[in-house]
Structure formats: C-alpha cells, structure tokens
Design an enzyme around this catalytic site. Structure first.
Site, mmCIF file in Angstrom:
data_model
loop_
_atom_site.group_PDB
_atom_site.id
_atom_site.type_symbol
_atom_site.label_atom_id
_atom_site.label_comp_id
_atom_site.label_asym_id
_atom_site.label_seq_id
_atom_site.Cartn_x
_atom_site.Cartn_y
_atom_site.Cartn_z
ATOM 1 N N MET A 12 -7.858 2.974 -7.376
ATOM 2 C CA MET A 12 -7.399 1.984 -6.388
ATOM 3 C C MET A 12 -7.756 0.587 -6.908
ATOM 4 O O MET A 12 -8.901 0.334 -7.277
ATOM 5 C CB MET A 12 -8.110 2.278 -5.064
ATOM 6 C CG MET A 12 -8.208 1.114 -4.123
ATOM 7 S SD MET A 12 -7.050 1.261 -2.785
ATOM 8 C CE MET A 12 -7.488 -0.208 -1.858
ATOM 9 N N CYS A 70 1.672 3.820 -3.075
ATOM 10 C CA CYS A 70 0.744 4.877 -3.513
ATOM 11 C C CYS A 70 0.353 5.836 -2.388
ATOM 12 O O CYS A 70 0.146 7.019 -2.616
ATOM 13 C CB CYS A 70 -0.521 4.247 -4.096
ATOM 14 S SG CYS A 70 -0.204 3.414 -5.654
ATOM 15 N N HIS A 71 0.214 5.309 -1.141
ATOM 16 C CA HIS A 71 -0.327 6.151 -0.062
ATOM 17 C C HIS A 71 0.755 6.765 0.818
ATOM 18 O O HIS A 71 0.469 7.670 1.593
ATOM 19 C CB HIS A 71 -1.281 5.324 0.816
ATOM 20 C CG HIS A 71 -2.465 4.791 0.056
ATOM 21 N ND1 HIS A 71 -3.567 5.553 -0.222
ATOM 22 C CD2 HIS A 71 -2.703 3.576 -0.506
ATOM 23 C CE1 HIS A 71 -4.443 4.829 -0.920
ATOM 24 N NE2 HIS A 71 -3.931 3.627 -1.106
ATOM 25 N N HIS A 78 1.329 9.268 -17.234
ATOM 26 C CA HIS A 78 2.276 8.238 -16.775
ATOM 27 C C HIS A 78 3.132 7.836 -17.978
ATOM 28 O O HIS A 78 2.794 6.898 -18.713
ATOM 29 C CB HIS A 78 1.517 7.039 -16.201
ATOM 30 C CG HIS A 78 2.405 6.104 -15.426
ATOM 31 N ND1 HIS A 78 3.319 5.275 -16.038
ATOM 32 C CD2 HIS A 78 2.543 5.887 -14.092
ATOM 33 C CE1 HIS A 78 3.968 4.585 -15.102
ATOM 34 N NE2 HIS A 78 3.517 4.939 -13.910
ATOM 35 N N CYS A 95 0.811 -1.227 0.000
ATOM 36 C CA CYS A 95 0.000 0.000 0.000
ATOM 37 C C CYS A 95 0.846 1.280 0.000
ATOM 38 O O CYS A 95 0.422 2.304 -0.537
ATOM 39 C CB CYS A 95 -0.929 0.031 1.216
ATOM 40 S SG CYS A 95 -1.680 -1.562 1.622
ATOM 41 N N HIS A 115 6.530 11.945 -10.486
ATOM 42 C CA HIS A 115 6.638 10.493 -10.608
ATOM 43 C C HIS A 115 7.693 10.119 -11.655
ATOM 44 O O HIS A 115 8.872 10.167 -11.361
ATOM 45 C CB HIS A 115 5.251 9.903 -10.920
ATOM 46 C CG HIS A 115 5.183 8.432 -10.733
ATOM 47 N ND1 HIS A 115 5.199 7.838 -9.496
ATOM 48 C CD2 HIS A 115 5.122 7.410 -11.623
ATOM 49 C CE1 HIS A 115 5.158 6.520 -9.635
ATOM 50 N NE2 HIS A 115 5.109 6.236 -10.919
HETATM 51 FE FE1 DHE Z 1 7.101 1.769 -11.351
HETATM 52 C C1 DHE Z 1 9.439 3.439 -13.275
HETATM 53 C C2 DHE Z 1 7.373 4.149 -8.952
HETATM 54 C C3 DHE Z 1 4.422 0.398 -9.687
HETATM 55 C C4 DHE Z 1 7.034 -0.795 -13.586
HETATM 56 N N1 DHE Z 1 8.165 3.509 -11.186
HETATM 57 C C5 DHE Z 1 9.088 4.013 -12.086
HETATM 58 C C6 DHE Z 1 9.641 5.216 -11.542
HETATM 59 C C7 DHE Z 1 9.065 5.410 -10.313
HETATM 60 C C8 DHE Z 1 8.143 4.342 -10.085
HETATM 61 C C9 DHE Z 1 9.339 6.539 -9.353
HETATM 62 C C10 DHE Z 1 10.694 6.092 -12.223
HETATM 63 C C11 DHE Z 1 12.075 5.531 -11.979
HETATM 64 C C12 DHE Z 1 13.164 6.319 -12.683
HETATM 65 O O1 DHE Z 1 13.017 6.630 -13.882
HETATM 66 O O2 DHE Z 1 14.180 6.641 -12.051
HETATM 67 N N2 DHE Z 1 6.051 2.224 -9.638
HETATM 68 C C13 DHE Z 1 6.337 3.240 -8.809
HETATM 69 C C14 DHE Z 1 5.397 3.269 -7.706
HETATM 70 O O3 DHE Z 1 5.442 4.024 -6.702
HETATM 71 C C15 DHE Z 1 4.306 2.322 -8.018
HETATM 72 C C16 DHE Z 1 3.125 3.134 -8.550
HETATM 73 C C17 DHE Z 1 3.708 1.550 -6.857
HETATM 74 C C18 DHE Z 1 4.653 0.679 -6.087
HETATM 75 O O4 DHE Z 1 4.239 0.229 -5.007
HETATM 76 O O5 DHE Z 1 5.775 0.427 -6.494
HETATM 77 C C19 DHE Z 1 4.955 1.551 -9.178
HETATM 78 N N3 DHE Z 1 5.939 0.088 -11.593
HETATM 79 C C20 DHE Z 1 4.920 -0.288 -10.800
HETATM 80 C C21 DHE Z 1 4.364 -1.545 -11.229
HETATM 81 O O6 DHE Z 1 3.442 -2.211 -10.635
HETATM 82 C C22 DHE Z 1 5.005 -1.900 -12.513
HETATM 83 C C23 DHE Z 1 3.987 -1.702 -13.629
HETATM 84 C C24 DHE Z 1 5.491 -3.347 -12.614
HETATM 85 C C25 DHE Z 1 6.715 -3.651 -11.786
HETATM 86 O O7 DHE Z 1 7.634 -4.242 -12.346
HETATM 87 O O8 DHE Z 1 6.739 -3.316 -10.618
HETATM 88 C C26 DHE Z 1 6.090 -0.834 -12.592
HETATM 89 N N4 DHE Z 1 8.058 1.401 -13.119
HETATM 90 C C27 DHE Z 1 7.922 0.260 -13.845
HETATM 91 C C28 DHE Z 1 8.833 0.315 -14.984
HETATM 92 C C29 DHE Z 1 9.508 1.531 -14.908
HETATM 93 C C30 DHE Z 1 9.011 2.198 -13.718
HETATM 94 C C31 DHE Z 1 8.969 -0.764 -16.061
HETATM 95 C C32 DHE Z 1 10.588 2.067 -15.857
HETATM 96 C C33 DHE Z 1 9.985 2.598 -17.112
HETATM 97 C C34 DHE Z 1 11.044 3.033 -18.094
HETATM 98 O O9 DHE Z 1 10.871 2.750 -19.295
HETATM 99 O O10 DHE Z 1 12.029 3.651 -17.689
#
Ligand code: DHE
Length: 540
Positions: free
Chosen positions: A86, A48-49, A364, A45, A322
């Site tokens: 959510m 996001c929160h 996003h 959780c 983000h």
């Molecule tokens: Fe991510 C990038 C945060 C959930 C896959 N994600 C990022 C970045 C942040 C972030 C801050 C940028 C990083 C950077 O560029 O330095 N992500 C978060 C969260 O806070 C969130 C919403 C919830 C959590 O609890 O983590 C979250 N993210 C996810 C997923 O559920 C995803 C879809 C699947 C996974 O693997 O966890 C996911 N996030 C990604 C990916 C990137 C990413 C593949 C990089 C994208 C790119 O092309 O650079």
C-alpha cells in the site's frame, strides 16, 4: 469540484470530530463530506480495493475489518502505507482528508449507479462520420513508428513521431487516461480513461483527432480491437471495473452493440457482486477476445462472429487476474493472477487452461517479453511488484516440453516494485523497471540483461539522471519500456509529479546510451507508450 471538496472539509471539521452514527462510536460522515470521501475513494482507492471494498490487489476494507483497526491505526496506514505494497498518501491527501478517509472506510460501502445501454448511447458521439473521414493518409508521418503516450494526470495522449522525436499532436481524452491500443489496420488508436471514456483517434488525418467517443462505464482500464482475418477494425471492446461488465462496439463508430455483465460466482463457487474486467486481448488465430475477470478468476473467450448470439467459453484459472500478453506463437495467453502469485496460461487454440504456474510475489508483466533462451528455448518473462526477480517461463510445449509452463530461471532485478518488462525480436536486451520502489535511485533506474549471455549478470542504468532534468522533490520514476518500429531504440518515461518536469528518454538499444530526450512542458506525467506497429502486431 476540488474547491468544493476543500469547502466541504472546512465545514465538516466539527461534525467529523463529533462523528456519531445511530449508535454512539459508530463512525459516520454525512452530506458533502461523505460525497467528497466517496469521490476520493473512487478515484484513488477503488483500483486496488474494489468499489465495494471486497479486496483484490489491496486488502478487504469492509467495516467488519476496518472497525477492528480503528480510526487512529487507519489514519496511520493511509498516511504512511504498508510493507504489503500500500503506497503512502501523506503527500497526496491533506491531514483532514486522511482523517475523513479513515472514517469513510469504516462505514458500509455505497454502490455506485449502473451504466447500461441507454446511458452509453446517450454519451456516444460520432465526431467525424466514417464517410467524411479521409480516404487516404493525409500526412507524411511514418505511422508505424508513431507512439501514443499516456499523459496520465492531464487526461491526454501525446502522439509522438518516432522518426523525428517531435510531438505530432496532443489529444484530449478521458480522466487519468490509462492505455492505448491500435486497430489491426494500424489506422486508428483506441484510448481508454479511468472514467470509462473511450476515444477513437484517426491517424490518417493531417493532424490526428478524435473521430468518435463514448463513455463505456464509470471506471475502466482496458480496450482492444478485433484482429482476426476479415474482422480487422470491425469491433472494439472495452472492459469496466464499474459496473463490472464489458461492451462490444462497432470498431469505426464506437456504437455500443452488446453489453455483458461479469457478475457471477468465483472459481470457488461464491457469488461476487463486483468481478472487474482486467486485461483484454484479441486473438489473431481465432475471432475471439480473451477477457480476464479479476475477482472471479474466470477467463472468458468471447467469440465475436455472432454478436446477437454471443458465445463465451469460460475458463477457470486463479483469482485476481490482472495484466498479461501472448507468447511468441500467439497461441498461448499468459496472465498474472497477481494476488495469488501465479501466472495462468490459456491455450486459445484448444480453448482450455494449459497451466497455472507458481511464481514469486505479485507478478506484473504488462504484456510481458518473449525471447529465445539459449538453454530453454522460447520463454516469456514477467517482473514482479512483490519480489526483486524477473521470472522466465518456458512457452514451447512441442520442442521444449521439459521447460513448458515451468519457471525455468529467475533473474535478479534491481528492486521489487517493478511494473513492466520489454524486449523486441530485433534486440538482444531484456529491460525491467522498478518505478514503485520507495528508494529514489532504484525507482529511477532500470535493469538490462543480454539475453544471449544471461550469466554475465545485468547492467543497472539510472535513466532519470541521463535526462538532465532539474532536481525535483518528486522521484522521476522510470517506467514502461517500449521499442520503436525497428527495435533499435528503447523508450522510457520519466514519471514525476504533475507540476514537475517529466520527460521521455530514448536509448540506443545496442550501446545502451542515451540517443535523445524529449522534454516539453506539455509532457505531463507520461507513463505508458504504445508504438503503433508493435502494439498492432503484439510484438513484445
Ligand atoms: Fe495499469 C495495463 C489496471 C495502475 C500503467 N493496468 C493495465 C491493465 C490493467 C490495469 C487491468 C491491463 C490492460 C489490458 O492489457 O487490457 N492499473 C490497473 C489498476 O487497477 C491499477 C493497479 C490501479 C488503478 O487505480 O488504476 C493500475 N497502471 C497503473 C498506474 O498507476 C500506471 C503505472 C500509470 C498510469 O498511467 O496510470 C499504470 N497499466 C499501465 C500501463 C499499462 C497498464 C502502461 C499497459 C502496459 C502494456 O504494455 O500493455
């Protein structure tokens, strides 16, 4: 640990039913049950929160708000999700766990421990010292076309040879591993887990392995490496959600050199105890990292030329920063302030905010997508979590001033719930996913536009169907397009449940037909894919 949690739940049925705090009706959990709830909150959780529940992408969950909703309503929200974005947890948590979480979030939040230099140094390990590493490449793999693929739920990355489409090695990394970034020499892969564990993998080895590791925090999402001329591979930086801070490390050993807290006042001037570090990018035109602080809305340009006398330029933008990426000139950085429905543009040459662009709900971009629009010149694209559009923003203030930092066009996406867009300089296609759509057909499909003929409208392709995987209860969410080195193939992950078959589908970019599919029981929940050359040079 999970077995312990189940036992704790069984033991706690009575106390939960009779839960009373110091005052009658005050929700309370104690002992192992409270620990179990805290663990679920942290893992599921807090992203996001926020750990302190002050809200960001998700709502504020402090007792003043949650107690008003009450136990029953909270249980329903956790089980079924909301229209506000959510997700439903009824297929992730048991009924007892949902009950427990509804009670837990009515209690005052606990503050997890700090993670400073002593803890960090204690976790730091150089597995292969620099002078014992290969002095030349010890394999025949074309490193420019290697993909580091996140295997989310197994806490690993798969290194896939893009030429042969074979898994080269699977490397154990942090919990719910998140992203990979590539050193500017193209030799090293930096992989960060949600538990803050950072692993450095050496691609020059016969079989790439972890050569250094460190725990940079307790909850993290971002990592980057210095890219300015003369500083290639010299420094790495990791940002943490908890504690809210970033750490600069030696790029070859991960020795922690400097920790900087991001706790401060927000753009409105109020103190925030948990301003989490979201995306970090490295400039190629200056010796600087761009560090985006979610809750304060402040963007830090961190000059790494003198770590002991660190200089930070602090730029005010918009709250809940983000993810984001560079424009094609690599001078401007565009970052989504997703809960404010804005994209902030930083001019890194001048060290100033260039613009705040209003967009539809919850942009996003991942790193976004750059291409030359036939009418508006260079544009950067983002899709949205909260709207079924792909937004195009003009990025050339010199030759196309009338379009610069304006939404010049909104293209139709096949759904909201989109996470990533992608193109490549060698391609005419712009791809967008929508993996968080509740509808199976939409979540398994992607939209693709011909960027030279946007009026023609998109093609919507169900990528999951192409893979020929067996039917599964879990949706095979098609997520995160990534190009190969030459830009003639586009790779998508099919992200299904942890125990269900997943795959990577590779499309021929010209024909948009399937060229190959990588299926392997070891490919557990593949999500992000990072091609070495494209990631190293910020090509997107
Ligand atoms: Fe991510 C990038 C945060 C959930 C896959 N994600 C990022 C970045 C942040 C972030 C801050 C940028 C990083 C950077 O560029 O330095 N992500 C978060 C969260 O806070 C969130 C919403 C919830 C959590 O609890 O983590 C979250 N993210 C996810 C997923 O559920 C995803 C879809 C699947 C996974 O693997 O966890 C996911 N996030 C990604 C990916 C990137 C990413 C593949 C990089 C994208 C790119 O092309 O650079």
């Amino acid at each position: 640990m999970w077995k312990g949690l189940k036992n704790a739940l069984l033991l706690s049925v009575m106390p939960m039913a009779m839960a009373t705090g110091a005052f009658a009706n005050e929700p309370a959990l104690t002992g192992a049950t409270k620990d179990a709830a805290a663990k679920i909150f942290f893992e599921r959780c807090a992203g996001c929160h926020g750990v302190l529940r002050k809200g960001a992408t998700g709502k504020n969950l402090e007792p003043a708000n949650t107690t008003k909703l009450g136990q029953n309503r909270l249980e329903k929200i956790i089980a079924n999700g909301t229209e506000g974005g959510m997700v439903n947890f009824d297929d992730i948590l048991t009924k007892d766990e949902i009950k427990m979480m509804a009670t837990y979030i009515q209690m005052p939040p606990d503050s997890p421990p700090e993670w400073g230099m002593t803890a960090m140094k204690g976790s730091w390990k150089v597995v292969v010292p620099v002078d014992q590493r290969p002095t030349k490449k010890m394999n025949n793999v074309n490193l420019d076309n290697v993909f580091s693929v996140t295997l989310r739920d197994s806490g690993e990355v798969a290194l896939i040879d893009g030429d042969t489409k074979k898994i080269w090695n699977i490397v154990k990394t942090g919990y719910a591993v998140h992203i990979s970034r590539i050193s500017y020499s193209g030799r090293y892969v930096y992989v960060i887990g949600r538990d803050g564990k950072l692993d450095l993998i050496d691609l020059w080895m016969e079989k790439p392995q972890v050569v250094a590791t460190i725990k940079t925090g307790l909850d993290a999402r971002s990592v980057e490496t210095s890219k300015f001329k003369g500083y290639e591979d010299k420094y790495a930086i990791a940002g943490s959600y908890w504690p809210p801070q970033y750490v600069i490390m030696d790029g070859l050993t991960l020795e922690p050199l400097k920790i900087v807290s991001t706790r401060s006042n927000t753009i409105e001037g109020e103190y925030h105890p948990e301003p989490r570090v979201a995306s970090i990018v490295a400039s190629q035109i200056k010796p600087e990292f761009v560090v985006n602080v979610k809750e304060t809305g402040l963007i830090k340009l961190v000059d790494y030329t003198d770590i002991k006398n660190l200089k930070e330029t602090t730029i005010e933008s918009a709250k809940f920063l983000h993810d984001g990426g560079w424009d094609s000139s690599k001078r401007y950085f565009l970052v989504a302030a997703n809960a404010s429905n804005k994209v902030a543009v930083v001019d890194t040459k001048e060290g100033k905010l260039a613009a705040l662009v209003d967009t539809k709900a919850k942009p996003h971009p991942g790193r976004g997508a750059n291409f030359v629009h036939p009418k508006f010149g260079p544009v950067w694209a983002t899709s949205h979590l909260g709207a079924d559009v792909i937004t195009l923003i003009g990025t050339d203030p010199e030759k196309h001033p009338e379009s610069a930092w304006k939404v010049v066009q909104e293209l139709q996406n096949h759904g909201s719930g989109s996470l990533f867009v992608k193109t490549h300089p060698a391609s005419h296609n712009l791809w967008a996913d929508a993996p968080l759509m509740p509808d199976r057909e939409a979540a398994e499909s992607v939209t693709v536009y011909d960027i030279n003929n946007l009026d023609k409208g998109p093609e919507v392709i169900n990528v999951a169907k192409m893979a020929g995987l067996p039917e599964s209860k879990a949706i095979k969410r098609t997520v995160h397009a990534e190009y190969n080195e030459t830009g003639d193939e586009v790779w998508f992950s099919l992200w299904a449940g942890k125990t269900e078959p997943s795959a990577i589908v590779i499309l021929d970019d010209k024909t948009r037909k399937m060229k190959a599919v990588i299926k392997d029981p070891k490919l557990i929940t593949p999500t992000g894919k990072f091609n070495v050359k494209n990631t190293q040079h910020d090509i997107y």
